[in-house]
Design a protein around this motif. Sequence first.
Motif, PDB file in Angstrom:
ATOM      1  N   LEU A   1      -8.270   2.173   2.403  1.00 16.10           N
ATOM      2  CA  LEU A   1      -7.043   2.898   2.669  1.00 16.10           C
ATOM      3  C   LEU A   1      -7.278   4.034   3.662  1.00 16.10           C
ATOM      4  O   LEU A   1      -8.418   4.447   3.894  1.00 16.10           O
ATOM      5  N   THR A   2      -6.198   4.553   4.202  1.00 17.02           N
ATOM      6  CA  THR A   2      -6.275   5.618   5.199  1.00 17.02           C
ATOM      7  C   THR A   2      -7.001   6.836   4.665  1.00 17.02           C
ATOM      8  O   THR A   2      -7.718   7.524   5.403  1.00 17.02           O
ATOM      9  N   ASP A   3      -6.828   7.134   3.391  1.00 15.96           N
ATOM     10  CA  ASP A   3      -7.456   8.326   2.814  1.00 15.96           C
ATOM     11  C   ASP A   3      -8.897   8.096   2.392  1.00 15.96           C
ATOM     12  O   ASP A   3      -9.514   8.957   1.771  1.00 15.96           O
TER      13      ASP A   3
ATOM     14  N   ALA B   1       0.831  -1.209   0.000  1.00 20.91           N
ATOM     15  CA  ALA B   1       0.000   0.000   0.000  1.00 20.91           C
ATOM     16  C   ALA B   1       0.865   1.257   0.000  1.00 20.91           C
ATOM     17  O   ALA B   1       0.575   2.231  -0.713  1.00 20.91           O
ATOM     18  N   ARG B   2       1.928   1.253   0.793  1.00 19.81           N
ATOM     19  CA  ARG B   2       2.819   2.419   0.805  1.00 19.81           C
ATOM     20  C   ARG B   2       3.511   2.587  -0.540  1.00 19.81           C
ATOM     21  O   ARG B   2       3.705   3.708  -1.023  1.00 19.81           O
ATOM     22  N   ARG B   3       3.859   1.470  -1.148  1.00 17.72           N
ATOM     23  CA  ARG B   3       4.566   1.506  -2.418  1.00 17.72           C
ATOM     24  C   ARG B   3       3.668   2.021  -3.541  1.00 17.72           C
ATOM     25  O   ARG B   3       4.098   2.834  -4.368  1.00 17.72           O
ATOM     26  N   HIS B   4       2.437   1.575  -3.582  1.00 16.32           N
ATOM     27  CA  HIS B   4       1.542   1.922  -4.685  1.00 16.32           C
ATOM     28  C   HIS B   4       0.742   3.194  -4.441  1.00 16.32           C
ATOM     29  O   HIS B   4       0.422   3.915  -5.393  1.00 16.32           O
ATOM     30  N   PHE B   5       0.382   3.449  -3.178  1.00 16.93           N
ATOM     31  CA  PHE B   5      -0.521   4.554  -2.886  1.00 16.93           C
ATOM     32  C   PHE B   5       0.064   5.629  -1.972  1.00 16.93           C
ATOM     33  O   PHE B   5      -0.542   6.680  -1.787  1.00 16.93           O
ATOM     34  N   GLY B   6       1.204   5.347  -1.364  1.00 13.46           N
ATOM     35  CA  GLY B   6       1.773   6.283  -0.412  1.00 13.46           C
ATOM     36  C   GLY B   6       0.970   6.396   0.864  1.00 13.46           C
ATOM     37  O   GLY B   6       1.028   7.413   1.560  1.00 13.46           O
ATOM     38  N   THR B   7       0.211   5.361   1.211  1.00  8.43           N
ATOM     39  CA  THR B   7      -0.617   5.372   2.406  1.00  8.43           C
ATOM     40  C   THR B   7      -0.734   3.958   2.950  1.00  8.43           C
ATOM     41  O   THR B   7      -0.055   3.052   2.475  1.00  8.43           O
ATOM     42  N   SER B   8      -1.601   3.759   3.952  1.00 10.36           N
ATOM     43  CA  SER B   8      -1.733   2.455   4.597  1.00 10.36           C
ATOM     44  C   SER B   8      -3.135   1.890   4.409  1.00 10.36           C
ATOM     45  O   SER B   8      -4.073   2.604   4.047  1.00 10.36           O
ATOM     46  N   VAL B   9      -3.255   0.603   4.684  1.00  7.37           N
ATOM     47  CA  VAL B   9      -4.554  -0.067   4.705  1.00  7.37           C
ATOM     48  C   VAL B   9      -5.100   0.000   6.122  1.00  7.37           C
ATOM     49  O   VAL B   9      -4.417  -0.380   7.079  1.00  7.37           O
ATOM     50  N   THR B  10      -6.317   0.481   6.268  1.00  7.30           N
ATOM     51  CA  THR B  10      -6.938   0.552   7.584  1.00  7.30           C
ATOM     52  C   THR B  10      -7.922  -0.579   7.834  1.00  7.30           C
ATOM     53  O   THR B  10      -8.251  -0.861   8.988  1.00  7.30           O
ATOM     54  N   ALA B  11      -8.413  -1.213   6.769  1.00  2.97           N
ATOM     55  CA  ALA B  11      -9.379  -2.299   6.974  1.00  2.97           C
ATOM     56  C   ALA B  11      -9.345  -3.275   5.809  1.00  2.97           C
ATOM     57  O   ALA B  11      -9.139  -2.888   4.651  1.00  2.97           O
ATOM     58  N   PHE B  12      -9.549  -4.531   6.152  1.00  3.35           N
ATOM     59  CA  PHE B  12      -9.681  -5.608   5.183  1.00  3.35           C
ATOM     60  C   PHE B  12     -11.165  -5.951   5.075  1.00  3.35           C
ATOM     61  O   PHE B  12     -11.775  -6.371   6.058  1.00  3.35           O
ATOM     62  N   SER B  13     -11.729  -5.807   3.897  1.00  6.66           N
ATOM     63  CA  SER B  13     -13.115  -6.218   3.678  1.00  6.66           C
ATOM     64  C   SER B  13     -13.133  -7.716   3.405  1.00  6.66           C
ATOM     65  O   SER B  13     -12.359  -8.214   2.572  1.00  6.66           O
ATOM     66  N   HIS B  14     -13.995  -8.444   4.092  1.00  2.67           N
ATOM     67  CA  HIS B  14     -13.980  -9.903   3.976  1.00  2.67           C
ATOM     68  C   HIS B  14     -15.387 -10.474   3.853  1.00  2.67           C
ATOM     69  O   HIS B  14     -16.379  -9.801   4.160  1.00  2.67           O
TER      70      HIS B  14
END
Length: 240
Positions: free
Chosen positions: A175-177, A129-142
């Motif tokens: 994502l965080t954003d 996520a940091r590599r592709h979007f410059g941000t983090s993942v806040t939740a996994f949808s399952h």
Amino acid sequence: MVRAVRWFLLFCVLAVAVIELKARFDRRPQDLPWTALRLDDPVGRFTAGKIAALGEAPAQCRALLAAAGTRDRAAPPRRPAPTCGYDDGMILAGGNARQGGFAPAGLVTSCPVATALLLWDERVVQPAARRHFGTSVTAFSHAGSFSCRRLYGRASGAWSEHATADAVDILGFRLTDGRTVSVLRDWPGSGQDAAFLRDARDGACRLFTTVLSPDYNAAHRDHLHLDTAYRGPGGWRACR
């Protein structure tokens, strides 16, 4: 005399090779099938098999998660049928400094799946996520873990890993954003969302013993199936 010298030199070469090989494995115990799993080690050749083997050692598995600082907690045993259920369930908390959360909340998986998800999040998903979007993942949808059913919901045949909560289906990521990445929507594309999903899939293949994506078949067009089926410490793995 010449023959003796040759044998001595050969012995020296072999001794040096053995010492170098031992030193290499001492530096990378994760690449040996008989060493204990440590969650702070780099992911190695036998990591997925060692995680899957924790299904036979629930106390050890839960101790590893506790030592890693997760807030996951043991779930009550569930045995709705002789062939379905679990005794090593974990209620996944997520959402702490080391992990994204899960949506919907309250996801219960087997302890090996919880362990693999922790490492997948830390070692694969967040870096991607940091590599592709410059941000983090806040939740996994399952789409859940436990389901007392056979493969593909058939009336007969082999039981799914979902029947013992040894599998989880991931639909996407938030994502965080506030942006979302969806397996169904974004896998067919060619942009950064699709690239992120493929990185997440490929990294999962080193931690789960089975990883099935939309590349496998139409039944998986909307999710990543991740499971920890145990096939021995060096058993085969499926990655599609």
